[in-house]
Design a protein around this motif. Structure first.
Motif, PDB file in Angstrom:
ATOM      1  N   ALA A 122       0.842  -1.209   0.000  1.00 32.50           N
ATOM      2  CA  ALA A 122       0.000   0.000   0.000  1.00 32.50           C
ATOM      3  C   ALA A 122       0.874   1.254   0.000  1.00 32.50           C
ATOM      4  O   ALA A 122       0.623   2.207  -0.751  1.00 32.50           O
ATOM      5  CB  ALA A 122      -0.913  -0.015   1.226  1.00 32.50           C
ATOM      6  N   VAL A 123       1.926   1.253   0.825  1.00 34.09           N
ATOM      7  CA  VAL A 123       2.811   2.424   0.909  1.00 34.09           C
ATOM      8  C   VAL A 123       3.554   2.594  -0.417  1.00 34.09           C
ATOM      9  O   VAL A 123       3.654   3.700  -0.957  1.00 34.09           O
ATOM     10  CB  VAL A 123       3.792   2.265   2.100  1.00 34.09           C
ATOM     11  CG1 VAL A 123       4.843   3.362   2.090  1.00 34.09           C
ATOM     12  CG2 VAL A 123       3.018   2.268   3.418  1.00 34.09           C
TER      13      VAL A 123
ATOM     14  N   VAL B  84      12.028  -1.019   2.155  1.00 33.50           N
ATOM     15  CA  VAL B  84      11.833   0.415   2.433  1.00 33.50           C
ATOM     16  C   VAL B  84      13.034   1.206   1.903  1.00 33.50           C
ATOM     17  O   VAL B  84      12.883   2.260   1.283  1.00 33.50           O
ATOM     18  CB  VAL B  84      11.613   0.660   3.950  1.00 33.50           C
ATOM     19  CG1 VAL B  84      11.523   2.149   4.249  1.00 33.50           C
ATOM     20  CG2 VAL B  84      10.354  -0.058   4.432  1.00 33.50           C
ATOM     21  N   ARG B  85      14.247   0.681   2.116  1.00 29.51           N
ATOM     22  CA  ARG B  85      15.455   1.363   1.610  1.00 29.51           C
ATOM     23  C   ARG B  85      15.411   1.472   0.086  1.00 29.51           C
ATOM     24  O   ARG B  85      15.824   2.468  -0.490  1.00 29.51           O
ATOM     25  CB  ARG B  85      16.714   0.583   2.019  1.00 29.51           C
ATOM     26  CG  ARG B  85      17.280   1.093   3.318  1.00 29.51           C
ATOM     27  CD  ARG B  85      18.538   0.346   3.734  1.00 29.51           C
ATOM     28  NE  ARG B  85      18.442   0.121   5.162  1.00 29.51           N
ATOM     29  CZ  ARG B  85      18.249  -1.041   5.758  1.00 29.51           C
ATOM     30  NH1 ARG B  85      18.189  -2.143   5.054  1.00 29.51           N
ATOM     31  NH2 ARG B  85      18.128  -1.122   7.063  1.00 29.51           N
ATOM     32  N   SER B  86      14.871   0.429  -0.551  1.00 28.71           N
ATOM     33  CA  SER B  86      14.862   0.410  -2.020  1.00 28.71           C
ATOM     34  C   SER B  86      13.965   1.512  -2.593  1.00 28.71           C
ATOM     35  O   SER B  86      14.012   1.799  -3.779  1.00 28.71           O
ATOM     36  CB  SER B  86      14.392  -0.957  -2.534  1.00 28.71           C
ATOM     37  OG  SER B  86      12.984  -1.052  -2.396  1.00 28.71           O
ATOM     38  N   TRP B  87      13.151   2.151  -1.739  1.00 23.72           N
ATOM     39  CA  TRP B  87      12.300   3.246  -2.215  1.00 23.72           C
ATOM     40  C   TRP B  87      13.076   4.566  -2.279  1.00 23.72           C
ATOM     41  O   TRP B  87      12.500   5.627  -2.505  1.00 23.72           O
ATOM     42  CB  TRP B  87      11.076   3.410  -1.292  1.00 23.72           C
ATOM     43  CG  TRP B  87      10.170   2.209  -1.279  1.00 23.72           C
ATOM     44  CD1 TRP B  87      10.028   1.279  -2.266  1.00 23.72           C
ATOM     45  CD2 TRP B  87       9.290   1.804  -0.222  1.00 23.72           C
ATOM     46  NE1 TRP B  87       9.114   0.318  -1.893  1.00 23.72           N
ATOM     47  CE2 TRP B  87       8.641   0.620  -0.638  1.00 23.72           C
ATOM     48  CE3 TRP B  87       8.974   2.322   1.036  1.00 23.72           C
ATOM     49  CZ2 TRP B  87       7.707  -0.047   0.150  1.00 23.72           C
ATOM     50  CZ3 TRP B  87       8.044   1.666   1.823  1.00 23.72           C
ATOM     51  CH2 TRP B  87       7.423   0.491   1.382  1.00 23.72           C
TER      52      TRP B  87
ATOM     53  N   LYS C 262      17.929   7.066   4.933  1.00 27.82           N
ATOM     54  CA  LYS C 262      17.969   6.652   6.337  1.00 27.82           C
ATOM     55  C   LYS C 262      16.651   5.983   6.727  1.00 27.82           C
ATOM     56  O   LYS C 262      15.585   6.582   6.598  1.00 27.82           O
ATOM     57  CB  LYS C 262      18.214   7.877   7.226  1.00 27.82           C
ATOM     58  CG  LYS C 262      18.447   7.489   8.663  1.00 27.82           C
ATOM     59  CD  LYS C 262      19.059   8.595   9.480  1.00 27.82           C
ATOM     60  CE  LYS C 262      18.962   8.337  10.977  1.00 27.82           C
ATOM     61  NZ  LYS C 262      19.153   6.975  11.435  1.00 27.82           N
ATOM     62  N   VAL C 263      16.763   4.737   7.158  1.00 31.04           N
ATOM     63  CA  VAL C 263      15.585   3.984   7.583  1.00 31.04           C
ATOM     64  C   VAL C 263      15.819   3.548   9.030  1.00 31.04           C
ATOM     65  O   VAL C 263      16.872   3.000   9.349  1.00 31.04           O
ATOM     66  CB  VAL C 263      15.381   2.738   6.685  1.00 31.04           C
ATOM     67  CG1 VAL C 263      14.222   1.892   7.178  1.00 31.04           C
ATOM     68  CG2 VAL C 263      15.166   3.162   5.237  1.00 31.04           C
ATOM     69  N   SER C 264      14.874   3.826   9.909  1.00 27.74           N
ATOM     70  CA  SER C 264      15.009   3.413  11.311  1.00 27.74           C
ATOM     71  C   SER C 264      13.840   2.516  11.680  1.00 27.74           C
ATOM     72  O   SER C 264      12.714   2.742  11.217  1.00 27.74           O
ATOM     73  CB  SER C 264      14.996   4.624  12.245  1.00 27.74           C
ATOM     74  OG  SER C 264      15.947   5.565  11.843  1.00 27.74           O
TER      75      SER C 264
ATOM     76  N   ARG D  45       7.971  13.268   1.493  1.00 24.29           N
ATOM     77  CA  ARG D  45       9.287  13.441   2.128  1.00 24.29           C
ATOM     78  C   ARG D  45       9.612  12.257   3.016  1.00 24.29           C
ATOM     79  O   ARG D  45      10.771  11.948   3.241  1.00 24.29           O
ATOM     80  CB  ARG D  45       9.292  14.711   2.973  1.00 24.29           C
ATOM     81  CG  ARG D  45       9.600  15.916   2.127  1.00 24.29           C
ATOM     82  CD  ARG D  45      10.315  16.966   2.905  1.00 24.29           C
ATOM     83  NE  ARG D  45      11.625  16.565   3.363  1.00 24.29           N
ATOM     84  CZ  ARG D  45      12.326  17.234   4.257  1.00 24.29           C
ATOM     85  NH1 ARG D  45      11.842  18.331   4.783  1.00 24.29           N
ATOM     86  NH2 ARG D  45      13.515  16.831   4.634  1.00 24.29           N
ATOM     87  N   GLY D  46       8.575  11.628   3.560  1.00 22.45           N
ATOM     88  CA  GLY D  46       8.902  10.515   4.441  1.00 22.45           C
ATOM     89  C   GLY D  46       7.687   9.723   4.875  1.00 22.45           C
ATOM     90  O   GLY D  46       6.538  10.085   4.584  1.00 22.45           O
TER      91      GLY D  46
END
Ligand SMILES: C[S@@+](CC[C@H](N)C(=O)[O-])C[C@H]1O[C@@H](n2cnc3c(N)ncnc32)[C@H](O)[C@@H]1O
Length: 383
Positions: free
Chosen positions: A297-298, A334-337, A341-343, A310-311
């Motif tokens: 969905a995201v 998520v990083r591949s998007w 920085k992914v936390s 932006r995030g």
């Protein structure tokens, strides 16, 4: 902040402690087996674990590991018996041999799994009392315990004394240097109260996630939340001056629905037209669905040329703890998007789930699909 004028030396140890949500111990063990396969699980009680380094190895106080399911971690020096507060204090000060710390963190392991009998992980009254006792240094009192800052919220680099009430009269103690992988509050537990006007406990979940993530969200910006009913998280966002599009087929609480900066799309995430999300800069999600559904969905919204995000701040539910082995893959996705920085962290107000945030700096205005088509046609003509 760390006082560099008087560096404290390190007490040697080969043990590491973790505290986590009750029930998340197997997830922590799995993460540790991936990050530090040479360390061995040593001891656990529900919500508390220790690990031992290989023979001869010593653990540095600034050890930092990207553990999603650890709310707190650090070097573990041992445990003391505390039949009374006064005896506990003397025993601890003796063990610490005059070491100095910027902060003191005292907390108890969770008393119940989060949500059982409406239990919310929080510091107990006993933990608060131990903290008050340890901070109170009477004139001439020996042995001394040196804590430089009475405020417990740690900042980067602080040397923090950790005291964990594994049982009320059994205190385990250790230390950590505050890094970006640590939470600033004792045991990762903030004292944030639920505001009287909050329509649901999820208000706290969002408020804490915003505080932890430090997303550069500004008043007046638009965001959308997938899975917004009944509206606790939307309320926390509205209270911070954001305008919110709530997306959920289930009813919203009237207090949220009637807010002038709130728009409700009574739909499933898959039914939303992307053009209705043109204004949003931040995307939140908290749907009680499988992880891949939330991520799809995201991704669907991020990929739209009509939306310039932006995030994101999303909750990923783990209906089964076996899904822990998939977590690195979720984060990789998520990083591949294109987020540098992914936390990810299981925070205090998370249930069997964890929070992921990611953002990027604002880039040049995104091109619409129409603009991209025109440009590629022009390129073909000039070639
Ligand atoms: C944990 S609740 C959300 C709580 C909410 N964020 C709050 O702060 O009050 C999960 C919500 O996800 C919604 N949901 C489930 N599948 C959905 C979908 N495909 N699209 C939108 N919402 C969905 C459910 O209706 C439910 O209200």
């Amino acid at each position: 902040m760390q006082d560099t004028s008087a560096p404290s030396h390190e007490l040697p140890t080969s043990f590491f402690f973790v505290t986590c949500q009750r029930g998340a111990e197997s997830a922590v063990k799995w993460e540790m087996s991936q990050l530090r396969p040479e360390w061995h699980f040593a001891f656990s009680r529900p919500g508390f674990l220790t690990f031992k380094l290989p023979p001869g190895a010593e653990l540095a106080e600034n050890t930092s590991l990207p553990l999603v399911f650890a709310r707190a971690f650090g070097v573990c020096w041992g445990k003391i018996k505390a039949p009374t507060l006064a005896e506990g204090k003397v025993a601890l000060a003796k063990e610490l041999k005059g070491e100095a710390f910027e902060r003191l963190h005292v907390w108890n392991r969770d008393l119940l799994p989060a949500g059982d009998f409406r239990y919310e992980p929080r510091r107990s009254e006993e933990a608060m009392e131990v903290e008050r006792t340890l901070l109170l240094q009477e004139d001439g009192e020996e042995p001394t315990l040196t804590i430089k800052q009475p405020d417990s919220t740690a900042t980067l680099g602080d040397r923090v004394l950790d005291v964990i009430l594994v049982e009320p009269d059994e205190w385990w103690y250790g230390c950590h240097r505050m890094t970006g992988a640590h939470l600033p509050w004792p045991g990762g537990l903030s004292g944030m109260p639920l505001p009287a006007h909050a329509v649901a406990r999820t208000y706290l979940k969002m408020a804490q996630a915003l505080e932890w993530s430090k997303l550069p969200i500004k008043e007046g910006q638009w965001c959308a939340e997938l899975g917004s009913s009944p509206g606790g998280a939307s309320q926390a966002l509205l209270d911070r001056g954001l305008s919110v599009i709530g997306i959920d087929p289930a009813e919203m609480a009237p207090e949220v629905l009637n807010h002038p900066q709130f728009v409700w799309l009574q739909k499933r995430s898959t039914q939303v037209r992307k053009r209705d999300l043109r204004k949003i800069r931040w995307l939140m999600a908290d749907m009680n669905v499988a992880p891949s559904y939330t991520l799809d969905a995201v991704e669907g919204i991020l990929e739209s040329s009509q939306v310039r995000l932006r995030g994101i701040l999303i909750t990923i539910k783990l209906p089964d703890w076996k899904l822990i082995e998939e977590v690195p893959g979720y984060l990789e996705r998520v990083r591949s998007w294109g987020f540098p920085k992914v936390s990810a962290k299981q925070l205090q107000f998370n249930r069997q789930e964890f929070t992921v945030t990611a953002f990027r700096n604002p880039g040049p205005p995104a091109q619409s699909r129409y603009q991209r088509k025109r440009r590629s046609k022009r390129g073909r003509r000039t070639a």
